[in-house]
Design a protein around this motif. Structure first.
Motif, PDB file in Angstrom:
ATOM      1  N   PRO A   7      28.490  40.060  46.387  1.00  0.00           N
ATOM      2  CA  PRO A   7      29.028  40.177  47.745  1.00  0.00           C
ATOM      3  C   PRO A   7      30.460  40.702  47.678  1.00  0.00           C
ATOM      4  O   PRO A   7      31.082  40.701  46.604  1.00  0.00           O
ATOM      5  N   PRO A   8      31.024  41.134  48.805  1.00  0.00           N
ATOM      6  CA  PRO A   8      32.417  41.575  48.808  1.00  0.00           C
ATOM      7  C   PRO A   8      33.366  40.379  48.773  1.00  0.00           C
ATOM      8  O   PRO A   8      32.944  39.235  48.985  1.00  0.00           O
ATOM      9  N   THR A   9      34.612  40.643  48.497  1.00  0.00           N
ATOM     10  CA  THR A   9      35.619  39.611  48.693  1.00  0.00           C
ATOM     11  C   THR A   9      35.760  39.346  50.195  1.00  0.00           C
ATOM     12  O   THR A   9      35.292  40.123  51.028  1.00  0.00           O
ATOM     13  N   SER A  10      36.394  38.242  50.549  1.00  0.00           N
ATOM     14  CA  SER A  10      36.501  37.822  51.946  1.00  0.00           C
ATOM     15  C   SER A  10      37.090  38.940  52.803  1.00  0.00           C
ATOM     16  O   SER A  10      38.152  39.486  52.493  1.00  0.00           O
ATOM     17  N   ASP A  11      36.370  39.272  53.876  1.00  0.00           N
ATOM     18  CA  ASP A  11      36.777  40.321  54.819  1.00  0.00           C
ATOM     19  C   ASP A  11      36.962  41.677  54.129  1.00  0.00           C
ATOM     20  O   ASP A  11      37.647  42.554  54.653  1.00  0.00           O
ATOM     21  N   LYS A  12      36.381  41.822  52.953  1.00  0.00           N
ATOM     22  CA  LYS A  12      36.506  43.059  52.171  1.00  0.00           C
ATOM     23  C   LYS A  12      37.964  43.410  51.899  1.00  0.00           C
ATOM     24  O   LYS A  12      38.352  44.590  51.859  1.00  0.00           O
ATOM     25  N   ILE A  44      39.977  24.362  41.195  1.00  0.00           N
ATOM     26  CA  ILE A  44      39.456  25.731  41.251  1.00  0.00           C
ATOM     27  C   ILE A  44      39.343  26.229  42.689  1.00  0.00           C
ATOM     28  O   ILE A  44      39.216  27.429  42.933  1.00  0.00           O
ATOM     29  N   ALA A  45      39.407  25.310  43.663  1.00  0.00           N
ATOM     30  CA  ALA A  45      39.359  25.723  45.069  1.00  0.00           C
ATOM     31  C   ALA A  45      40.538  26.648  45.368  1.00  0.00           C
ATOM     32  O   ALA A  45      41.697  26.335  45.076  1.00  0.00           O
ATOM     33  N   GLY A  46      40.242  27.830  45.911  1.00  0.00           N
ATOM     34  CA  GLY A  46      41.268  28.819  46.205  1.00  0.00           C
ATOM     35  C   GLY A  46      41.696  29.639  45.015  1.00  0.00           C
ATOM     36  O   GLY A  46      42.590  30.492  45.123  1.00  0.00           O
ATOM     37  N   ALA A  47      41.054  29.415  43.871  1.00  0.00           N
ATOM     38  CA  ALA A  47      41.398  30.132  42.638  1.00  0.00           C
ATOM     39  C   ALA A  47      40.298  31.118  42.279  1.00  0.00           C
ATOM     40  O   ALA A  47      39.274  31.245  42.967  1.00  0.00           O
ATOM     41  N   ILE A  48      40.508  31.822  41.164  1.00  0.00           N
ATOM     42  CA  ILE A  48      39.511  32.754  40.644  1.00  0.00           C
ATOM     43  C   ILE A  48      38.917  32.142  39.377  1.00  0.00           C
ATOM     44  O   ILE A  48      39.640  31.889  38.408  1.00  0.00           O
ATOM     45  N   ALA A  49      37.629  31.862  39.399  1.00  0.00           N
ATOM     46  CA  ALA A  49      36.959  31.178  38.294  1.00  0.00           C
ATOM     47  C   ALA A  49      36.800  32.130  37.117  1.00  0.00           C
ATOM     48  O   ALA A  49      36.381  33.283  37.285  1.00  0.00           O
ATOM     49  N   PHE A  50      37.110  31.639  35.921  1.00  0.00           N
ATOM     50  CA  PHE A  50      36.992  32.409  34.679  1.00  0.00           C
ATOM     51  C   PHE A  50      35.921  31.734  33.835  1.00  0.00           C
ATOM     52  O   PHE A  50      36.136  30.639  33.296  1.00  0.00           O
ATOM     53  N   ILE A  51      34.742  32.370  33.738  1.00  0.00           N
ATOM     54  CA  ILE A  51      33.543  31.692  33.240  1.00  0.00           C
ATOM     55  C   ILE A  51      32.983  32.425  32.028  1.00  0.00           C
ATOM     56  O   ILE A  51      32.819  33.650  32.050  1.00  0.00           O
ATOM     57  N   ARG A  52      32.641  31.665  31.021  1.00  0.00           N
ATOM     58  CA  ARG A  52      32.023  32.240  29.825  1.00  0.00           C
ATOM     59  C   ARG A  52      30.553  32.548  30.083  1.00  0.00           C
ATOM     60  O   ARG A  52      29.834  31.787  30.728  1.00  0.00           O
ATOM     61  N   ARG A  53      30.121  33.680  29.555  1.00  0.00           N
ATOM     62  CA  ARG A  53      28.706  34.030  29.621  1.00  0.00           C
ATOM     63  C   ARG A  53      27.898  33.079  28.746  1.00  0.00           C
ATOM     64  O   ARG A  53      28.349  32.652  27.685  1.00  0.00           O
ATOM     65  N   ALA A 113      27.299  31.291  42.085  1.00  0.00           N
ATOM     66  CA  ALA A 113      27.034  30.333  43.162  1.00  0.00           C
ATOM     67  C   ALA A 113      27.763  29.012  42.927  1.00  0.00           C
ATOM     68  O   ALA A 113      28.312  28.416  43.864  1.00  0.00           O
ATOM     69  N   LEU A 114      27.778  28.542  41.696  1.00  0.00           N
ATOM     70  CA  LEU A 114      28.479  27.291  41.389  1.00  0.00           C
ATOM     71  C   LEU A 114      29.980  27.446  41.602  1.00  0.00           C
ATOM     72  O   LEU A 114      30.648  26.526  42.098  1.00  0.00           O
ATOM     73  N   ALA A 115      30.529  28.621  41.236  1.00  0.00           N
ATOM     74  CA  ALA A 115      31.942  28.880  41.470  1.00  0.00           C
ATOM     75  C   ALA A 115      32.247  28.877  42.965  1.00  0.00           C
ATOM     76  O   ALA A 115      33.234  28.280  43.419  1.00  0.00           O
ATOM     77  N   GLY A 116      31.387  29.549  43.737  1.00  0.00           N
ATOM     78  CA  GLY A 116      31.591  29.586  45.175  1.00  0.00           C
ATOM     79  C   GLY A 116      31.478  28.212  45.815  1.00  0.00           C
ATOM     80  O   GLY A 116      32.255  27.868  46.711  1.00  0.00           O
ATOM     81  N   LYS A 117      30.522  27.435  45.348  1.00  0.00           N
ATOM     82  CA  LYS A 117      30.342  26.090  45.901  1.00  0.00           C
ATOM     83  C   LYS A 117      31.548  25.207  45.600  1.00  0.00           C
ATOM     84  O   LYS A 117      31.897  24.308  46.382  1.00  0.00           O
ATOM     85  N   ALA A 118      32.220  25.469  44.477  1.00  0.00           N
ATOM     86  CA  ALA A 118      33.412  24.700  44.110  1.00  0.00           C
ATOM     87  C   ALA A 118      34.655  25.184  44.843  1.00  0.00           C
ATOM     88  O   ALA A 118      35.730  24.590  44.690  1.00  0.00           O
ATOM     89  N   GLY A 119      34.533  26.262  45.616  1.00  0.00           N
ATOM     90  CA  GLY A 119      35.652  26.739  46.415  1.00  0.00           C
ATOM     91  C   GLY A 119      36.401  27.917  45.844  1.00  0.00           C
ATOM     92  O   GLY A 119      37.424  28.335  46.398  1.00  0.00           O
ATOM     93  N   ALA A 120      35.929  28.500  44.734  1.00  0.00           N
ATOM     94  CA  ALA A 120      36.589  29.671  44.161  1.00  0.00           C
ATOM     95  C   ALA A 120      36.480  30.858  45.117  1.00  0.00           C
ATOM     96  O   ALA A 120      35.473  31.020  45.815  1.00  0.00           O
ATOM     97  N   VAL A 121      37.506  31.699  45.130  1.00  0.00           N
ATOM     98  CA  VAL A 121      37.491  32.862  46.019  1.00  0.00           C
ATOM     99  C   VAL A 121      36.861  34.076  45.344  1.00  0.00           C
ATOM    100  O   VAL A 121      36.534  35.065  46.004  1.00  0.00           O
ATOM    101  N   ALA A 122      36.707  34.019  44.031  1.00  0.00           N
ATOM    102  CA  ALA A 122      36.053  35.082  43.263  1.00  0.00           C
ATOM    103  C   ALA A 122      35.738  34.516  41.888  1.00  0.00           C
ATOM    104  O   ALA A 122      36.168  33.397  41.553  1.00  0.00           O
ATOM    105  N   ALA A 123      34.979  35.272  41.103  1.00  0.00           N
ATOM    106  CA  ALA A 123      34.618  34.821  39.764  1.00  0.00           C
ATOM    107  C   ALA A 123      34.687  35.992  38.797  1.00  0.00           C
ATOM    108  O   ALA A 123      34.392  37.135  39.162  1.00  0.00           O
ATOM    109  N   VAL A 124      35.076  35.694  37.563  1.00  0.00           N
ATOM    110  CA  VAL A 124      35.053  36.657  36.475  1.00  0.00           C
ATOM    111  C   VAL A 124      34.257  36.028  35.346  1.00  0.00           C
ATOM    112  O   VAL A 124      34.604  34.943  34.868  1.00  0.00           O
ATOM    113  N   VAL A 126      29.955  34.444  45.239  1.00  0.00           N
ATOM    114  CA  VAL A 126      31.260  35.025  45.544  1.00  0.00           C
ATOM    115  C   VAL A 126      31.386  36.354  44.810  1.00  0.00           C
ATOM    116  O   VAL A 126      30.608  36.661  43.896  1.00  0.00           O
ATOM    117  N   ALA A 127      32.365  37.137  45.210  1.00  0.00           N
ATOM    118  CA  ALA A 127      32.623  38.414  44.534  1.00  0.00           C
ATOM    119  C   ALA A 127      32.807  38.153  43.041  1.00  0.00           C
ATOM    120  O   ALA A 127      33.625  37.317  42.643  1.00  0.00           O
TER     121      ALA A 127
END
Length: 505
Positions: free
Chosen positions: A139-144, A168-177, A187-198, A219-220
């Motif tokens: 998906p896009p970031t909020s409001d693109k 992590i709420a309001g942050a950008i999640a940094f996740i290992r593959r 989805a888990l990052a978004g549910k935790a409140g992250a604004v994006a994920a890497v 999330v994006a």
């Protein structure tokens, strides 16, 4: 169904508005007898009918169809939902219909998820990582618009909600593959409140994959190479604050598209040999090799087969949505009753047969981990190459193309390919010629996948191998294992990293 009505049905993008045509695959007893005066098909005869000029003409026509999408996409493409793909479906349907009463033609409409990323940018600290790549179906970031926040390192592989800290709420999640799918992580990052994920790679190299079916909390999401991620991991583990920004302008939507199925009216309908290729391309290009070469090979073999009688029914399939995650073939197999599943003795997948820096690749489909009969099909390909003085190599049978749903539902499967983004080794160059260290198809999933991208020597040989496989089983399944189940031990194997041409985990 009249072709104009078919195109009308396909052009509808409204969810739920697809025209669903039942797949009637039994021989039509009222149809004229097609075998009078015809000889039984033979491999030698069907191979002899393969004309390279016909393949070239079909490829040129397909590229013209891809150009129909230029006004909407800015370049030729046959991605599902485009004018180029609608015209491709029309071309396949009308070609089969023009062959007279030899085939029963069916279409199967289904809902498909498509997406496109128009712009993206990831900034970490004061750097723009070169390997940063937006995930497919993100998906896009909020409001693109760009979003900002600290980079927060997620515990473990980020496959459990407990791995995501409260800050992590309001942050950008940094996740290992690893362990679970990219879609689950997003989805888990978004549910935790992250604004994006890497999601960063746990092995060398860049990371490009798909989030798969859209989910509420996606999330994006970007992929990042292990090399680019390492400095940030060290900083975060030392407690350093690393600020970041992410921006994605994208769209994810559901449309309707269709599979085309053609089955010979003659031949034992209880014992069908089935083969398929996908009719769509990626959005980035016209896909004349991927998979124009496979889908046009099927069209040419289907055309030439009408000269002959068959003992077993032959069923051709042109799948839609392969590039979006094997959508058409998955849907087709899921809709089969146990009775109809049982009638398919084997499925052969033909995807990318004319790669310019080609290798003769055979899926290493063994009976040990696949439905019994897969290995016998593999050996048929091997014997063909050997009998023609050609080298070959085995490649993983790992879920990257449309055979996946078949083997997961107990149907023996296999296929050949000429290579995609894999790099040709010195040994392979000695076996097949070509350039060492270059992709088998340097235009894989790119705008340059045009007619000029095709290796016609490889394509002609592989089309003759397809003809050989069709003729062999259209004559007889003698010596080929009987079906034993509509389920498969493949289901018990560890989930594949691939489902179609994109990584999913």
């Amino acid at each position: 169904m009249h072709l104009s009505l078919l195109l009308l049905a396909l052009s509808s993008h409204a969810v739920g508005s697809a025209i669903q045509i039942p797949l009637v695959l039994q021989s039509d007893t009222t149809a004229p007898v097609t075998s009078i005066g015809k000889e039984l098909v033979s491999s030698e005869a069907l191979q002899g009918d393969i004309d390279l000029k016909n393949l070239e003409d079909r490829a040129n026509h397909l590229f013209e169809l891809a150009k129909l999408s230029v006004d909407d996409y800015g370049h030729p493409t046959r991605v599902i939902g485009s004018k180029g793909h609608l015209a491709t479906i029309d071309y396949i349907y009308s070609t089969i219909a023009s062959l007279g009463e030899y085939y029963t033609i069916s279409n199967q409409s289904f809902e498909a998820v498509v997406g496109d990323v128009f712009e993206s940018r990831l900034v970490i600290g004061d750097q723009v990582p070169k390997s940063a790549s937006p995930m497919s179906l993100t998906p896009p970031t909020s409001d693109k618009q760009p979003v900002y926040g600290p980079l927060v390192l997620v515990e473990n592989d980020g496959c459990d909600q407990a791995d995501y800290p409260s800050h992590i709420a309001g942050a950008i999640a940094f996740i290992r593959r690893g362990t679970c799918t990219f879609g689950d992580k997003s989805a888990l990052a978004g549910k935790a409140g992250a604004v994006a994920a890497v999601i960063y790679n746990n092995a060398k190299g860049s990371l490009s994959g798909t989030l798969g079916e859209p989910a509420e909390y996606h999330v994006a999401t970007f992929g990042l190479s292990s090399e680019d991620s390492e400095p940030y991991i060290v900083d975060l583990q030392r407690g350093k604050v690393v600020n970041a920004s992410a921006y994605i302008d994208s769209i994810v939507e559901k449309i309707n598209t269709t599979n085309i199925i053609a089955q010979s009216k003659e031949g034992d309908a209880e014992n069908c040999v089935m083969l398929g290729g996908h009719s769509d391309s990626v959005v980035e290009g016209p896909g004349i090799n991927d998979d124009g070469s496979g889908s046009l090979t099927l069209l040419e073999v289907a055309t030439q087969l009408t000269k002959y009688r068959v003992n077993n029914c032959v069923r051709f399939a042109w799948w839609a949505g392969e590039e979006e995650g094997l959508l058409g073939s998955d849907y087709y197999v899921a809709m089969l009753s146990a009775e109809e599943n049982w009638k398919i003795r084997l499925f052969m997948d033909y995807d990318m047969l004319a790669s310019p820096n080609y290798a003769n690749q055979v899926y290493n489909a063994t009976n040990e981990v696949n439905p019994t009969g897969s290995e016998e099909l593999r050996d048929l390909y091997v014997e063909f190459y050997e009998s023609h003085g050609q080298n070959y190599t085995f490649i993983p049978f790992d879920g990257r193309s449309d055979y996946d749903a078949f083997i997961k539902h107990g149907i023996p499967g296999g296929g050949i390919a000429a290579g995609a983004e894999g790099v040709k080794t010195k040994e392979e160059a000695e076996m097949f010629g070509g350039a060492v260290g270059k992709w088998f198809d340097p235009c894989y999933h790119q705008l340059c996948d045009t007619v000029d991208n095709l290796n016609f020597t490889a394509w002609e040989l592989n089309t003759k191998l397809v003809a050989h496989s069709v003729a062999t089983y259209a004559i007889s399944f003698q010596g080929f294992p009987e079906r034993s189940s509509v389920e498969s031990k493949v289901l018990d194997q560890t989930a594949s990293m691939w489902h179609g041409p994109k990584l999913v985990m």
